[in-house]
Design a protein around this motif. Sequence first.
Motif, PDB file in Angstrom:
ATOM      1  N   ARG A 128      42.488  44.344  43.262  1.00 48.16           N
ATOM      2  CA  ARG A 128      43.949  44.342  43.154  1.00 48.16           C
ATOM      3  C   ARG A 128      44.521  43.006  42.675  1.00 48.16           C
ATOM      4  N   SER A 129      43.634  42.062  42.423  1.00 46.97           N
ATOM      5  CA  SER A 129      44.086  40.749  41.941  1.00 46.97           C
ATOM      6  C   SER A 129      43.536  40.469  40.545  1.00 46.97           C
ATOM      7  N   GLY A 130      43.400  41.515  39.759  1.00 48.58           N
ATOM      8  CA  GLY A 130      42.946  41.357  38.387  1.00 48.58           C
ATOM      9  C   GLY A 130      41.695  42.143  38.080  1.00 48.58           C
ATOM     10  N   GLY A 131      41.164  42.837  39.070  1.00 47.26           N
ATOM     11  CA  GLY A 131      39.986  43.676  38.849  1.00 47.26           C
ATOM     12  C   GLY A 131      40.383  45.002  38.231  1.00 47.26           C
ATOM     13  N   ASN A 132      39.696  46.065  38.617  1.00 50.32           N
ATOM     14  CA  ASN A 132      39.913  47.354  37.958  1.00 50.32           C
ATOM     15  C   ASN A 132      41.111  48.148  38.473  1.00 50.32           C
ATOM     16  N   VAL A 133      41.915  47.566  39.348  1.00 52.60           N
ATOM     17  CA  VAL A 133      43.118  48.261  39.836  1.00 52.60           C
ATOM     18  C   VAL A 133      44.375  47.498  39.417  1.00 52.60           C
ATOM     19  N   GLY A 134      44.249  46.535  38.532  1.00 52.19           N
ATOM     20  CA  GLY A 134      45.392  45.765  38.070  1.00 52.19           C
ATOM     21  C   GLY A 134      45.552  44.467  38.830  1.00 52.19           C
ATOM     22  N   ASN A 135      46.736  43.894  38.713  1.00 48.10           N
ATOM     23  CA  ASN A 135      47.022  42.617  39.355  1.00 48.10           C
ATOM     24  C   ASN A 135      48.404  42.710  39.999  1.00 48.10           C
ATOM     25  N   LYS A 136      48.440  42.633  41.316  1.00 50.10           N
ATOM     26  CA  LYS A 136      49.699  42.740  42.059  1.00 50.10           C
ATOM     27  C   LYS A 136      50.664  41.607  41.706  1.00 50.10           C
ATOM     28  N   GLY A 137      50.144  40.469  41.277  1.00 47.46           N
ATOM     29  CA  GLY A 137      51.018  39.374  40.840  1.00 47.46           C
ATOM     30  C   GLY A 137      51.801  39.750  39.596  1.00 47.46           C
ATOM     31  N   VAL A 138      51.128  40.383  38.638  1.00 47.85           N
ATOM     32  CA  VAL A 138      51.791  40.859  37.423  1.00 47.85           C
ATOM     33  C   VAL A 138      52.874  41.868  37.792  1.00 47.85           C
ATOM     34  N   GLU A 139      52.505  42.847  38.621  1.00 45.28           N
ATOM     35  CA  GLU A 139      53.458  43.881  39.041  1.00 45.28           C
ATOM     36  C   GLU A 139      54.652  43.274  39.761  1.00 45.28           C
ATOM     37  N   SER A 140      54.418  42.277  40.572  1.00 45.11           N
ATOM     38  CA  SER A 140      55.496  41.664  41.352  1.00 45.11           C
ATOM     39  C   SER A 140      56.463  40.897  40.464  1.00 45.11           C
ATOM     40  N   ALA A 141      55.943  40.179  39.473  1.00 47.48           N
ATOM     41  CA  ALA A 141      56.822  39.459  38.542  1.00 47.48           C
ATOM     42  C   ALA A 141      57.659  40.446  37.739  1.00 47.48           C
ATOM     43  N   ALA A 142      57.043  41.532  37.283  1.00 46.99           N
ATOM     44  CA  ALA A 142      57.782  42.555  36.539  1.00 46.99           C
ATOM     45  C   ALA A 142      58.880  43.155  37.420  1.00 46.99           C
ATOM     46  N   CYS A 143      58.551  43.423  38.662  1.00 50.48           N
ATOM     47  CA  CYS A 143      59.537  43.956  39.607  1.00 50.48           C
ATOM     48  C   CYS A 143      60.700  42.984  39.774  1.00 50.48           C
ATOM     49  N   ALA A 144      60.399  41.696  39.903  1.00 51.40           N
ATOM     50  CA  ALA A 144      61.452  40.684  40.071  1.00 51.40           C
ATOM     51  C   ALA A 144      62.399  40.676  38.876  1.00 51.40           C
ATOM     52  N   LEU A 145      61.849  40.739  37.670  1.00 48.69           N
ATOM     53  CA  LEU A 145      62.684  40.755  36.468  1.00 48.69           C
ATOM     54  C   LEU A 145      63.572  41.993  36.427  1.00 48.69           C
ATOM     55  N   GLU A 146      62.980  43.159  36.696  1.00 51.71           N
ATOM     56  CA  GLU A 146      63.752  44.395  36.667  1.00 51.71           C
ATOM     57  C   GLU A 146      64.836  44.413  37.739  1.00 51.71           C
TER      58      GLU A 146
END
Length: 159
Positions: A128-146
């Motif tokens: 969940r930190s960049g492996g095969n399920v994505g990166n929660k940090g990326v998702e969180s930054a996108a959420c913050a922008l939206e």
Amino acid sequence: MPLEYQGQLSYQGGRFAIVVSRYNDSITGKLLAGACEEFQKNGVPDDALDIAHVPGAWELPLIADRLAATGGYQAIVCLGAVIRGETTHDEHINRQVSLSLGQISLHRNLPVVFGVLTCNSLEQAIHRSGGNVGNKGVESAACALEMASLVQQLHDSAK
């Protein structure tokens, strides 16, 4: 026709903050890198992003609240990794941190994004930190922008 609001995944101005836990830094470092890359990809300049490092996930709410109290941010992203061990310690931390961050968001009328991994194993955290399920940090930054964009739209429409 109903009026609809939807946040935009792009920089609309203002400042953003990231509060990141150093505990499990092999995981949280990847979350932080992902969040910073996502902010940069969407036009947030380096000088519009502040990063605060805290010892562990437990400390995230205090610093998030201090940053929110300044009134200087469009959104705050909180990143951490709490991994289940042999006791129920993780459950207590996860419950309190999640509740506290939610309360800060409502009390300060500010998006406070919950980017804390709550995993059963190190393997899950790695995925969940960049492996095969994505990166929660990326998702969180996108959420913050939206969310920052959506909050601004709602504010502007109320005028």
